[in-house]
Design a protein around this motif. Structure first.
Motif, short mmCIF file in Angstrom:
data_model
loop_
_atom_site.label_atom_id
_atom_site.label_comp_id
_atom_site.label_asym_id
_atom_site.label_seq_id
_atom_site.Cartn_x
_atom_site.Cartn_y
_atom_site.Cartn_z
N VAL A 59 46.45 43.42 44.24
CA VAL A 59 46.44 42.26 43.33
C VAL A 59 45.17 41.47 43.59
O VAL A 59 44.86 41.14 44.73
N ASP A 74 47.51 49.91 45.40
CA ASP A 74 46.67 49.09 44.54
C ASP A 74 46.75 47.64 44.98
O ASP A 74 47.72 47.21 45.62
N TRP A 97 45.38 43.57 38.64
CA TRP A 97 45.31 44.49 39.77
C TRP A 97 44.02 45.32 39.73
O TRP A 97 43.49 45.61 38.67
#
Length: 559
Positions: free
Chosen positions: A305, A303, A292
């Motif tokens: 990936v 956030d 991430w």
């Protein structure tokens, strides 16, 4: 007196007033330049500036007091006829007729260079636009970016920036697989996959793939096993589609310096390098088997990936690598033009920029363009006969031509949705904005042609004090605005300002043409009045041509 010359005179007056202590401003607080603009009403003079209000607070004086001090000195400048202090501290400036008229000669002698500035000199800018997937013809939204993007590139170059036009070639991912399956299905006479692509162009490309392979002595790809056949249609089909896209853009007067292949980011290890860089900077973490990027530290809503738990790169991974690649190639700014459905990308992209240690909206800029609707016979044009689902570049160009298409797409702010009336854009009337401007240019050429036939030669005389008619003052005022408009349009990334300016200039020229003659009438002898007006006519022609050139639109000599 040009606007630039008046601006320099104002700066000199302010500097002298500071040096004499009349305006007790710290030397480092003197602005690098003084902006002059046209007042809303010509009754307030030729030019106006609010520089007195800008510096008054630091000088510890009332704005009107500073304005009065500057006005007294400015009245002594050659070419300035009058200076009035208005309102809270505006300076309204009138230049004398000869000083104003001298601009006509400046423009003619500067030629194509007139209007160009060094406002962005030294900046290296990567401008990415269009970047349509090579899975079909360019749709109308991409055509808008072609017109606006190329015009913006021309404007940035006209203000001194070094610009690289870049096309991001999306040749990696699921959409390419769907395209290949669609080609193969059509080549075998089957229906396209449910998630595939339709339209006549799929049949056309499929037929070209077969013809290309057989011409090389290769077997008909439809006879190969599915995996092999799909790979052939992918490789050859994408190449054929992209070749067509480039050809259509070239015909639209849009060419790119760089065609960057998305696939190269994954094959070269650029994605891994970008992830490693961010890991070193402390912005990467692992969770649930995935990698991430902590974009919430930089204003993103969540956030992101970047490497999925199955080991495959998420789409943003390519964005990371691509942005870093641009910066490593030495670009100060990366400007990306995206469609109306990309608003959600802005937060994550700016967070990505900040994660690399850069400044959002400085090192990275994102422009979002709104939708374009075509209207014909009062009804919306829904789809292309060839593409089957969307209106394409061919549909627009076939309907109105390249000039009208480019101009009409560039003359509105990209923030606004636009409706293009194809019937209007195909007409030769003043209601058609591109015709209105182009006709003004053609008229200037015709006037010069007739003047030459009757012996009116610029070289034989020029007396700018003779340009004393209100229509001449108004026309000169418009001519003098080109440099400011070009700079502002480039800095704000708004090419439509140039189009709207050209329409105002054309209007001022047509009014002047209706009231002042360049050529002698009847037995009238050629005088400096005719010659000086020819200078003004030719200056207008040059500004119209320069402005149209910034929009990638031709300046015809006959219409």
């Amino acid at each position: 007196m040009t606007p630039a010359e008046l601006s320099e005179a104002l700066h000199a007056v302010l500097t002298a007033a500071v040096a004499d202590g009349v305006v007790p401003l710290p030397a480092d607080a003197v602005p690098a330049s003084v902006t002059v603009e046209r007042p809303r009403s010509r009754e307030h003079g030729d030019w106006a500036t609010n520089v007195a209000m800008q510096v008054a607070k630091k000088a510890g004086k009332a704005p009107r007091e500073v304005a009065e001090a500057l006005a007294a000195r400015l009245r002594e400048v050659e070419g300035v006829a009058a200076v009035e202090v208005a309102g809270p501290g505006f300076l309204n400036i009138t230049v004398d007729t000869a000083a104003a008229g001298a601009l006509a000669r400046v423009v003619v002698e500067a030629g194509e260079a007139y209007g160009r500035t060094d406002a962005l000199a030294g900046e290296r800018i990567n401008l990415e636009f269009v970047s349509a997937n090579p899975t079909g013809p360019i749709h109308i939204g991409g055509v808008r970016w072609a017109a606006v993007g190329d015009s913006l590139a021309r404007l940035l170059e006209a203000t001194g920036a070094q610009v690289t036009r870049e096309y991001y070639f999306n040749d990696h991912g699921a959409q390419i697989d769907r395209f290949a399956r669609s080609l193969l299905a059509r080549a075998r006479g089957q229906e396209a996959p449910e998630d595939g692509y339709g339209g006549q162009y799929i049949a056309d490309i499929a037929a070209q793939v077969i013809a290309h392979r057989t011409a090389e002595g290769q077997p008909d790809p439809t006879t190969l096993p599915d995996d092999e056949a799909q790979e052939v249609f992918r490789a050859v089909g994408v190449d054929l589609m992209f070749t067509e896209i480039k050809a259509k853009l070239h015909d639209f007067r849009v060419d790119f310096d760089v065609y960057f292949h998305e696939d190269s980011l994954h094959e070269s290890g650029a994605v891994e390098r970008a992830v490693a860089r961010l890991r070193e900077m402390g912005h990467i973490f692992e969770d649930a088997g995935a990698t991430w990027l902590r974009t919430t530290d930089f204003g993103d809503d969540k956030d992101r990936v970047i490497i999925k738990s199955d080991g495959n790169a998420a789409y943003i991974a390519g964005d990371l690598a691509y942005y870093l690649d641009k910066r490593e190639r030495g670009f100060d700014r990366a400007i990306i033009m995206l469609g109306a459905d990309h608003h959600g990308y802005i937060g994550r992209m700016m967070a990505m920029c900040a994660a690399f240690g850069d400044t959002p909206w400085t090192n990275l800029e994102i422009l979002i363009g709104q939708l374009v609707n075509l209207v014909k016979d009062g009804q919306p044009v829904r789809m292309s006969k060839r593409a089957g689902t969307v209106v394409t570049i061919d549909d627009l160009v076939d309907a109105v031509g390249v000039d009208a298409a480019r101009y009409s797409l560039a003359r509105s702010s990209v923030d606004s949705m636009i409706d293009l009336d194809l019937d209007l854009l195909a007409t030769a009337t003043n209601e058609n904005p591109v015709f209105y401007v182009q006709y003004a240019h053609a008229r200037t050429v015709n006037v010069a042609r007739n003047a030459a036939d009757l012996g009116v030669r610029r070289e034989d005389g020029f007396d700018p004090s003779l340009l004393d008619h209100p229509t001449e003052s108004a026309l000169l005022a418009q001519i003098g605005e080109l440099g400011r408009v070009v700079t502002q349009a480039a800095e704000l990334r708004e090419p439509h300002r140039v189009a709207r300016y050209l329409e105002e200039l054309a209007g001022a020229y047509h009014k002047w043409y209706d009231q002042r003659r360049v050529t002698p009438f009847g037995d009238e002898q050629v005088t400096d009045v005719h010659r000086t007006r020819l200078w003004l006519n030719d200056a207008t022609r040059q500004v119209l041509a320069n402005g149209l050139g910034l929009l990638g639109v031709s300046a015809p000599e006959r219409m």
